[in-house]
Design a protein around this motif. Sequence first.
Motif, PDB file in Angstrom:
ATOM      1  N   TYR A 158      18.315 -18.673  34.294  1.00  0.00           N
ATOM      2  CA  TYR A 158      17.305 -19.394  33.591  1.00  0.00           C
ATOM      3  C   TYR A 158      17.041 -20.631  34.255  1.00  0.00           C
ATOM      4  CZ  TYR A 158      15.047 -22.455  29.999  1.00  0.00           C
ATOM      5  OH  TYR A 158      14.235 -23.092  29.447  1.00  0.00           O
ATOM      6  N   LEU A 159      18.230 -21.483  34.847  1.00  0.00           N
ATOM      7  CA  LEU A 159      17.899 -22.451  35.453  1.00  0.00           C
ATOM      8  C   LEU A 159      17.184 -22.393  36.877  1.00  0.00           C
ATOM      9  CD1 LEU A 159      21.397 -24.352  34.694  1.00  0.00           C
ATOM     10  CD2 LEU A 159      19.404 -24.802  33.893  1.00  0.00           C
ATOM     11  N   ASP A 160      17.716 -21.082  37.493  1.00  0.00           N
ATOM     12  CA  ASP A 160      17.106 -20.747  38.678  1.00  0.00           C
ATOM     13  C   ASP A 160      15.442 -20.590  38.598  1.00  0.00           C
ATOM     14  OD1 ASP A 160      19.538 -21.019  40.021  1.00  0.00           O
ATOM     15  OD2 ASP A 160      20.014 -18.805  40.041  1.00  0.00           O
ATOM     16  N   ARG A 161      15.165 -19.966  37.498  1.00  0.00           N
ATOM     17  CA  ARG A 161      13.820 -19.653  37.379  1.00  0.00           C
ATOM     18  C   ARG A 161      13.185 -20.971  36.914  1.00  0.00           C
ATOM     19  NH1 ARG A 161      13.474 -15.960  32.586  1.00  0.00           N
ATOM     20  NH2 ARG A 161      15.623 -16.232  32.379  1.00  0.00           N
ATOM     21  N   LEU A 162      13.581 -21.976  36.249  1.00  0.00           N
ATOM     22  CA  LEU A 162      13.262 -23.381  35.948  1.00  0.00           C
ATOM     23  C   LEU A 162      13.042 -24.087  37.293  1.00  0.00           C
ATOM     24  CD1 LEU A 162      15.359 -25.068  33.074  1.00  0.00           C
ATOM     25  CD2 LEU A 162      13.108 -23.846  32.813  1.00  0.00           C
ATOM     26  N   ALA A 163      13.758 -24.047  38.226  1.00  0.00           N
ATOM     27  CA  ALA A 163      13.711 -24.622  39.586  1.00  0.00           C
ATOM     28  C   ALA A 163      12.181 -24.069  40.133  1.00  0.00           C
ATOM     29  CB  ALA A 163      14.716 -24.305  40.248  1.00  0.00           C
ATOM     30  N   GLU A 164      11.821 -23.045  39.878  1.00  0.00           N
ATOM     31  CA  GLU A 164      10.859 -22.431  40.627  1.00  0.00           C
ATOM     32  C   GLU A 164       9.327 -22.798  39.981  1.00  0.00           C
ATOM     33  OE1 GLU A 164      11.356 -18.094  40.341  1.00  0.00           O
ATOM     34  OE2 GLU A 164      13.025 -18.258  41.793  1.00  0.00           O
ATOM     35  N   LEU A 165       9.368 -23.275  38.730  1.00  0.00           N
ATOM     36  CA  LEU A 165       8.401 -23.764  38.055  1.00  0.00           C
ATOM     37  C   LEU A 165       7.706 -24.938  38.843  1.00  0.00           C
ATOM     38  CD1 LEU A 165       9.230 -23.435  34.238  1.00  0.00           C
ATOM     39  CD2 LEU A 165       7.482 -21.976  35.657  1.00  0.00           C
TER      40      LEU A 165
ATOM     41  N   ARG B 140       5.312 -21.648  29.722  1.00  0.00           N
ATOM     42  CA  ARG B 140       4.975 -21.212  31.209  1.00  0.00           C
ATOM     43  C   ARG B 140       5.818 -19.829  31.197  1.00  0.00           C
ATOM     44  NH1 ARG B 140       5.028 -26.504  34.819  1.00  0.00           N
ATOM     45  NH2 ARG B 140       3.846 -27.750  33.507  1.00  0.00           N
ATOM     46  N   GLY B 141       6.217 -19.114  29.997  1.00  0.00           N
ATOM     47  CA  GLY B 141       6.824 -18.040  30.398  1.00  0.00           C
ATOM     48  C   GLY B 141       8.217 -17.782  30.901  1.00  0.00           C
ATOM     49  N   VAL B 142       8.860 -18.665  30.719  1.00  0.00           N
ATOM     50  CA  VAL B 142      10.481 -18.784  31.140  1.00  0.00           C
ATOM     51  C   VAL B 142      11.083 -18.848  29.894  1.00  0.00           C
ATOM     52  CG1 VAL B 142      12.177 -19.774  32.537  1.00  0.00           C
ATOM     53  CG2 VAL B 142       9.826 -19.939  33.414  1.00  0.00           C
ATOM     54  N   GLU B 143      11.831 -17.880  29.612  1.00  0.00           N
ATOM     55  CA  GLU B 143      12.378 -17.616  28.265  1.00  0.00           C
ATOM     56  C   GLU B 143      14.069 -17.704  28.629  1.00  0.00           C
ATOM     57  OE1 GLU B 143      11.671 -17.813  24.987  1.00  0.00           O
ATOM     58  OE2 GLU B 143       9.413 -17.729  25.174  1.00  0.00           O
TER      59      GLU B 143
END
Length: 75
Positions: free
Chosen positions: A62-69, A39-42
């Motif tokens: 990274y964890l913050d970006r995961l929470a936005e998915l 999904r583009g989150v590396e």
Amino acid sequence: MSRKPSDVLGIDPSFRYTLTGFKVAAGIGDKLIAAAAKRGVELKRRRVGRRDYVHGADGIEYLDRLAELPQPICQ
């Protein structure tokens, strides 16, 4: 006294973790990392010799970006 994963109180932004150590501290696994990458989150990693390392600040980001998915990430 050895530390168990349950003894870890989060991720220290100034600490450098092995990839395995980061996964334990964050409570995530290979399946989630692979699904997020699709999904583009590396996850930013740095390779030294045969090991991958994750800087704590990068891991928190990274964890913050995961929470936005959209959930669930893994299906």
